[in-house]
Motif scaffolding. Structure first.
Motif, PDB file in Angstrom:
ATOM      1  N   ALA A  41       0.838  -1.203   0.000  1.00  0.00           N
ATOM      2  CA  ALA A  41       0.000   0.000   0.000  1.00  0.00           C
ATOM      3  C   ALA A  41       0.872   1.251   0.000  1.00  0.00           C
ATOM      4  O   ALA A  41       1.791   1.378   0.807  1.00  0.00           O
ATOM      5  CB  ALA A  41      -0.922  -0.005   1.217  1.00  0.00           C
ATOM      6  N   ASP A  42       0.571   2.177  -0.907  1.00  0.00           N
ATOM      7  CA  ASP A  42       1.304   3.446  -0.940  1.00  0.00           C
ATOM      8  C   ASP A  42       0.909   4.332   0.239  1.00  0.00           C
ATOM      9  O   ASP A  42       1.758   4.982   0.848  1.00  0.00           O
ATOM     10  CB  ASP A  42       1.014   4.175  -2.253  1.00  0.00           C
ATOM     11  N   GLN A  43      -0.378   4.382   0.509  1.00  0.00           N
ATOM     12  CA  GLN A  43      -0.888   5.140   1.653  1.00  0.00           C
ATOM     13  C   GLN A  43      -1.824   4.231   2.437  1.00  0.00           C
ATOM     14  O   GLN A  43      -2.698   3.589   1.860  1.00  0.00           O
ATOM     15  CB  GLN A  43      -1.636   6.398   1.199  1.00  0.00           C
ATOM     16  N   PHE A  44      -1.622   4.199   3.741  1.00  0.00           N
ATOM     17  CA  PHE A  44      -2.386   3.293   4.602  1.00  0.00           C
ATOM     18  C   PHE A  44      -3.089   4.128   5.668  1.00  0.00           C
ATOM     19  O   PHE A  44      -2.442   4.862   6.415  1.00  0.00           O
ATOM     20  CB  PHE A  44      -1.437   2.283   5.260  1.00  0.00           C
ATOM     21  N   PHE A  45      -4.420   4.026   5.733  1.00  0.00           N
ATOM     22  CA  PHE A  45      -5.209   4.851   6.644  1.00  0.00           C
ATOM     23  C   PHE A  45      -5.943   3.974   7.657  1.00  0.00           C
ATOM     24  O   PHE A  45      -6.462   2.910   7.305  1.00  0.00           O
ATOM     25  CB  PHE A  45      -6.226   5.688   5.868  1.00  0.00           C
ATOM     26  N   VAL A  46      -5.983   4.442   8.899  1.00  0.00           N
ATOM     27  CA  VAL A  46      -6.735   3.755   9.952  1.00  0.00           C
ATOM     28  C   VAL A  46      -7.685   4.754  10.595  1.00  0.00           C
ATOM     29  O   VAL A  46      -7.469   5.970  10.540  1.00  0.00           O
ATOM     30  CB  VAL A  46      -5.797   3.140  11.014  1.00  0.00           C
ATOM     31  N   GLN A  47      -8.730   4.216  11.231  1.00  0.00           N
ATOM     32  CA  GLN A  47      -9.774   5.076  11.782  1.00  0.00           C
ATOM     33  C   GLN A  47      -9.770   5.135  13.306  1.00  0.00           C
ATOM     34  O   GLN A  47     -10.663   5.740  13.896  1.00  0.00           O
ATOM     35  CB  GLN A  47     -11.139   4.599  11.275  1.00  0.00           C
ATOM     36  N   TRP A  48      -8.754   4.517  13.917  1.00  0.00           N
ATOM     37  CA  TRP A  48      -8.643   4.546  15.372  1.00  0.00           C
ATOM     38  C   TRP A  48      -7.204   4.895  15.761  1.00  0.00           C
ATOM     39  O   TRP A  48      -6.258   4.351  15.185  1.00  0.00           O
ATOM     40  CB  TRP A  48      -9.038   3.194  15.978  1.00  0.00           C
ATOM     41  N   PRO A  49      -7.012   5.799  16.729  1.00  0.00           N
ATOM     42  CA  PRO A  49      -5.655   6.259  17.068  1.00  0.00           C
ATOM     43  C   PRO A  49      -4.751   5.150  17.595  1.00  0.00           C
ATOM     44  O   PRO A  49      -3.544   5.174  17.365  1.00  0.00           O
ATOM     45  CB  PRO A  49      -5.906   7.341  18.129  1.00  0.00           C
ATOM     46  N   GLN A  50      -5.323   4.171  18.304  1.00  0.00           N
ATOM     47  CA  GLN A  50      -4.478   3.102  18.842  1.00  0.00           C
ATOM     48  C   GLN A  50      -3.870   2.249  17.732  1.00  0.00           C
ATOM     49  O   GLN A  50      -2.776   1.694  17.886  1.00  0.00           O
ATOM     50  CB  GLN A  50      -5.257   2.219  19.825  1.00  0.00           C
ATOM     51  N   LEU A  51      -4.567   2.152  16.607  1.00  0.00           N
ATOM     52  CA  LEU A  51      -4.003   1.423  15.473  1.00  0.00           C
ATOM     53  C   LEU A  51      -2.821   2.180  14.876  1.00  0.00           C
ATOM     54  O   LEU A  51      -1.826   1.579  14.472  1.00  0.00           O
ATOM     55  CB  LEU A  51      -5.073   1.204  14.401  1.00  0.00           C
ATOM     56  N   GLN A  52      -2.940   3.498  14.830  1.00  0.00           N
ATOM     57  CA  GLN A  52      -1.840   4.287  14.282  1.00  0.00           C
ATOM     58  C   GLN A  52      -0.601   4.192  15.166  1.00  0.00           C
ATOM     59  O   GLN A  52       0.526   4.162  14.664  1.00  0.00           O
ATOM     60  CB  GLN A  52      -2.283   5.750  14.136  1.00  0.00           C
ATOM     61  N   ARG A  53      -0.808   4.128  16.474  1.00  0.00           N
ATOM     62  CA  ARG A  53       0.336   3.984  17.375  1.00  0.00           C
ATOM     63  C   ARG A  53       0.997   2.618  17.204  1.00  0.00           C
ATOM     64  O   ARG A  53       2.213   2.483  17.335  1.00  0.00           O
ATOM     65  CB  ARG A  53      -0.119   4.180  18.826  1.00  0.00           C
TER      66      ARG A  53
END
Length: 240
Positions: free
Chosen positions: A216-228
């Motif tokens: 994936a060139d850009q990967f988006f998540v909808q929950w902050p804990q996933l981004q951490r």
């Protein structure tokens, strides 16, 4: 004299075989090295701004999935710049009858800024699943090969510049082939992956594969804990 000649001939033949073997090994090493550099080049440039010869519309592949995947994707498409991402190609699993119907409804209801109904340029396609729910892993080997071949045929036909997906299993072979096309120079397709809102603490299997393999060139998540937990992902908040 004849015996000496035969010995010399055997020695020369052995040296030639040895030389050919060394050339083959050298060629293999050079080829693998070049391929590795190409893969690293693709990984480095993935995620960078789209490189187009001139500003204009981008052919876009939209991968739909059964259940909530399609509902989330439709919400994303409602705010998409339709004139920028066109023509649009919708793909859903061959056993998914509802997703493409929802996509057709969306496209039929599109209007431009002046309220005039837009001319539909979207196309709708289906792809074989790698594995159906409840299917044995033994029989899924064959269906996976068939699905990969079908995905390769579709990607060769479409050659999109942008791929939008949000987690259905059908996105994995399509995105993997898109990455392969980048490596061999067939087409540079930018993959934008939006993880489902249902994934709060862990990525889906599809998301994990695309993230870990850097497909994936850009990967988006909808929950902050996933981004951490996955620092290369972008937190965008809840999109539903």
């Amino acid at each position: 004299m004849g015996l000496k000649f035969e010995i010399v001939k055997i020695l020369l033949y052995s040296e030639m075989e040895k030389g050919n073997g060394e050339v083959s090994i050298t060629f293999a090493i050079v080829s693998l090295t070049l391929m590795l550099f190409r893969v690293l080049y693709v990984i480095y440039w993935s995620g960078k701004p789209l490189r187009t010869e001139a500003p204009g519309a981008l052919s876009t592949l939209i991968i739909l999935g059964s259940g909530g995947h399609t509902a989330e994707m439709i919400n994303l498409l409602l705010v998409l710049q339709k004139e920028r991402f066109s023509p649009r190609f919708y793909i859903a699993a061959a056993t998914d009858n509802m997703s493409l119907q929802k996509a057709r409804t969306l496209e039929n209801n599109l209007v431009d800024e002046n309220g005039v109904k837009e001319v539909q340029t979207a196309r709708f396609m289906q792809i074989y699943r790698s594995r159906e729910v409840g299917q044995s892993y033994f029989t899924s080997v064959w269906t996976t090969l068939v699905a990969m071949a079908h995905a390769l045929w579709l990607m060769t036909k479409i050659r999109p510049q942008v791929i939008l997906c949000n987690g259905p299993g059908t996105c994995v072979p399509l995105c993997a082939i898109a990455f392969f096309f980048k490596v061999v120079g067939v087409r540079w397709s930018s993959v934008f992956y939006v993880e489902s809102i249902a994934r709060v603490r862990r990525l889906s299997l599809s998301g994990l594969l695309l993230y870990k393999l850097r497909i994936a060139d850009q990967f988006f998540v909808q929950w902050p804990q996933l981004q951490r937990q996955y620092p290369r992902a972008h937190y965008v908040g809840c999109l539903m």
